[in-house]
Design a protein around this motif. Sequence first.
Motif, PDB file in Angstrom:
ATOM      1  N   LEU A   1       2.706   1.580  -3.519  1.00 25.35           N
ATOM      2  CA  LEU A   1       1.531   1.860  -4.561  1.00 25.35           C
ATOM      3  C   LEU A   1       1.239   3.617  -4.284  1.00 25.35           C
ATOM      4  O   LEU A   1       0.935   4.126  -5.271  1.00 25.35           O
ATOM      5  CB  LEU A   1       0.355   1.058  -4.484  1.00 25.35           C
ATOM      6  CG  LEU A   1       0.377  -0.379  -4.970  1.00 25.35           C
ATOM      7  CD1 LEU A   1      -0.670  -1.075  -4.842  1.00 25.35           C
ATOM      8  CD2 LEU A   1       0.978  -0.359  -6.393  1.00 25.35           C
ATOM      9  N   SER A   2       1.044   3.840  -2.982  1.00 20.32           N
ATOM     10  CA  SER A   2       0.722   5.266  -2.769  1.00 20.32           C
ATOM     11  C   SER A   2       1.793   6.042  -3.028  1.00 20.32           C
ATOM     12  O   SER A   2       1.374   7.245  -3.933  1.00 20.32           O
ATOM     13  CB  SER A   2       0.501   5.455  -1.146  1.00 20.32           C
ATOM     14  OG  SER A   2       0.171   6.727  -1.114  1.00 20.32           O
ATOM     15  N   LEU A   3       2.874   5.566  -3.023  1.00 21.74           N
ATOM     16  CA  LEU A   3       4.242   6.776  -3.517  1.00 21.74           C
ATOM     17  C   LEU A   3       4.426   6.408  -5.069  1.00 21.74           C
ATOM     18  O   LEU A   3       4.425   7.723  -5.761  1.00 21.74           O
ATOM     19  CB  LEU A   3       5.260   6.230  -2.745  1.00 21.74           C
ATOM     20  CG  LEU A   3       5.536   6.433  -1.255  1.00 21.74           C
ATOM     21  CD1 LEU A   3       6.634   5.818  -0.699  1.00 21.74           C
ATOM     22  CD2 LEU A   3       5.691   8.018  -1.123  1.00 21.74           C
ATOM     23  N   SER A   4       4.084   5.648  -5.616  1.00 19.09           N
ATOM     24  CA  SER A   4       4.462   5.421  -7.039  1.00 19.09           C
ATOM     25  C   SER A   4       3.224   5.935  -7.714  1.00 19.09           C
ATOM     26  O   SER A   4       3.167   5.669  -8.906  1.00 19.09           O
ATOM     27  CB  SER A   4       4.862   3.988  -7.514  1.00 19.09           C
ATOM     28  OG  SER A   4       3.790   2.903  -7.100  1.00 19.09           O
ATOM     29  N   GLY A   5       2.002   6.105  -6.982  1.00 18.65           N
ATOM     30  CA  GLY A   5       0.824   6.542  -7.784  1.00 18.65           C
ATOM     31  C   GLY A   5       0.939   8.089  -8.567  1.00 18.65           C
ATOM     32  O   GLY A   5       0.355   8.552  -9.158  1.00 18.65           O
ATOM     33  N   ASN A   6       2.092   8.568  -7.900  1.00 19.50           N
ATOM     34  CA  ASN A   6       2.182   9.918  -8.453  1.00 19.50           C
ATOM     35  C   ASN A   6       3.078   9.877  -9.673  1.00 19.50           C
ATOM     36  O   ASN A   6       3.978   9.079  -9.812  1.00 19.50           O
ATOM     37  CB  ASN A   6       3.010  10.989  -7.461  1.00 19.50           C
ATOM     38  CG  ASN A   6       3.537  12.128  -7.900  1.00 19.50           C
ATOM     39  OD1 ASN A   6       4.468  12.186  -8.618  1.00 19.50           O
ATOM     40  ND2 ASN A   6       2.725  13.156  -7.580  1.00 19.50           N
TER      41      ASN A   6
ATOM     42  N   ALA B   1       0.847  -1.227   0.127  1.00 16.91           N
ATOM     43  CA  ALA B   1       0.105   0.122  -0.060  1.00 16.91           C
ATOM     44  C   ALA B   1       0.921   1.292   0.001  1.00 16.91           C
ATOM     45  O   ALA B   1       0.635   2.259  -0.751  1.00 16.91           O
ATOM     46  CB  ALA B   1      -1.101   0.007   1.263  1.00 16.91           C
ATOM     47  N   ARG B   2       2.151   1.267   0.818  1.00 22.15           N
ATOM     48  CA  ARG B   2       2.907   2.211   0.898  1.00 22.15           C
ATOM     49  C   ARG B   2       3.480   2.375  -0.509  1.00 22.15           C
ATOM     50  O   ARG B   2       3.682   3.713  -1.078  1.00 22.15           O
ATOM     51  CB  ARG B   2       4.019   2.208   1.917  1.00 22.15           C
ATOM     52  CG  ARG B   2       4.669   3.257   2.164  1.00 22.15           C
ATOM     53  CD  ARG B   2       5.874   3.197   3.103  1.00 22.15           C
ATOM     54  NE  ARG B   2       6.746   1.953   2.957  1.00 22.15           N
ATOM     55  CZ  ARG B   2       6.882   0.699   3.636  1.00 22.15           C
ATOM     56  NH1 ARG B   2       5.955   0.644   4.615  1.00 22.15           N
ATOM     57  NH2 ARG B   2       7.803   0.150   2.914  1.00 22.15           N
TER      58      ARG B   2
ATOM     59  N   ARG C   1       7.016  10.659  -9.564  1.00 22.63           N
ATOM     60  CA  ARG C   1       7.617   9.552  -8.749  1.00 22.63           C
ATOM     61  C   ARG C   1       7.777   8.147  -9.543  1.00 22.63           C
ATOM     62  O   ARG C   1       8.631   7.329  -9.292  1.00 22.63           O
ATOM     63  CB  ARG C   1       6.996   9.529  -7.313  1.00 22.63           C
ATOM     64  CG  ARG C   1       7.189  10.637  -6.497  1.00 22.63           C
ATOM     65  CD  ARG C   1       6.939  10.430  -5.084  1.00 22.63           C
ATOM     66  NE  ARG C   1       5.701  10.359  -4.827  1.00 22.63           N
ATOM     67  CZ  ARG C   1       4.679  11.305  -4.436  1.00 22.63           C
ATOM     68  NH1 ARG C   1       5.364  12.576  -4.427  1.00 22.63           N
ATOM     69  NH2 ARG C   1       3.491  11.227  -4.042  1.00 22.63           N
TER      70      ARG C   1
ATOM     71  N   GLY D   1       9.728   6.844   2.111  1.00 19.65           N
ATOM     72  CA  GLY D   1       8.861   5.718   2.069  1.00 19.65           C
ATOM     73  C   GLY D   1       9.576   4.232   1.784  1.00 19.65           C
ATOM     74  O   GLY D   1       8.812   3.171   1.676  1.00 19.65           O
TER      75      GLY D   1
ATOM     76  N   LYS E   1      10.385  11.958  -0.601  1.00 18.40           N
ATOM     77  CA  LYS E   1       9.214  10.852  -0.357  1.00 18.40           C
ATOM     78  C   LYS E   1       9.586   9.541  -0.788  1.00 18.40           C
ATOM     79  O   LYS E   1       9.104   8.725   0.323  1.00 18.40           O
ATOM     80  CB  LYS E   1       7.891  11.565  -0.907  1.00 18.40           C
ATOM     81  CG  LYS E   1       7.330  12.921  -0.578  1.00 18.40           C
ATOM     82  CD  LYS E   1       6.165  13.320  -1.182  1.00 18.40           C
ATOM     83  CE  LYS E   1       5.786  14.469  -0.832  1.00 18.40           C
ATOM     84  NZ  LYS E   1       4.422  14.983  -1.265  1.00 18.40           N
TER      85      LYS E   1
END
Length: 124
Positions: free
Chosen positions: A36-41, A33-34, A44, A83, A79
């Motif tokens: 995916l959240s970071l790579s969702g940008n 989840a972490r 990034r 992460g 970030k």
Amino acid sequence: MTKSCIRVFADVAQIQQCKTEIDRVEPTIASIARALSLSGNEVRLKILYLLSKESQLCPCDLSDILSMTVPAISQHLKKLREGGLVVSEKVGQTIFYSLQKENLKVINPILESLAITEQKFTVS
């Protein structure tokens, strides 16, 4: 009219088995989840992709490649580092970033799908 779940009998064994399974995979779920959240940008994800291709890059390289300012790139790298997706190594005055080896299993499928997509478009 609101629909809701109305069950007559709960399968207590199934519920307990599912709770146990979720508890077992909780650390992995949190890690994914972490990631995916970071790579969702978009920026990034581009940085992660470039690092997967080049092994290591400095913020200046990424700035030139992505046509962004070094401070903007540095914020994204910060970030990603916080992460746990990238690590940094200072060589003289330059800081090089690379992918964190322990998290590659989480982000590799994402990065590999980008490489496959790239091949589909270049082969045709």
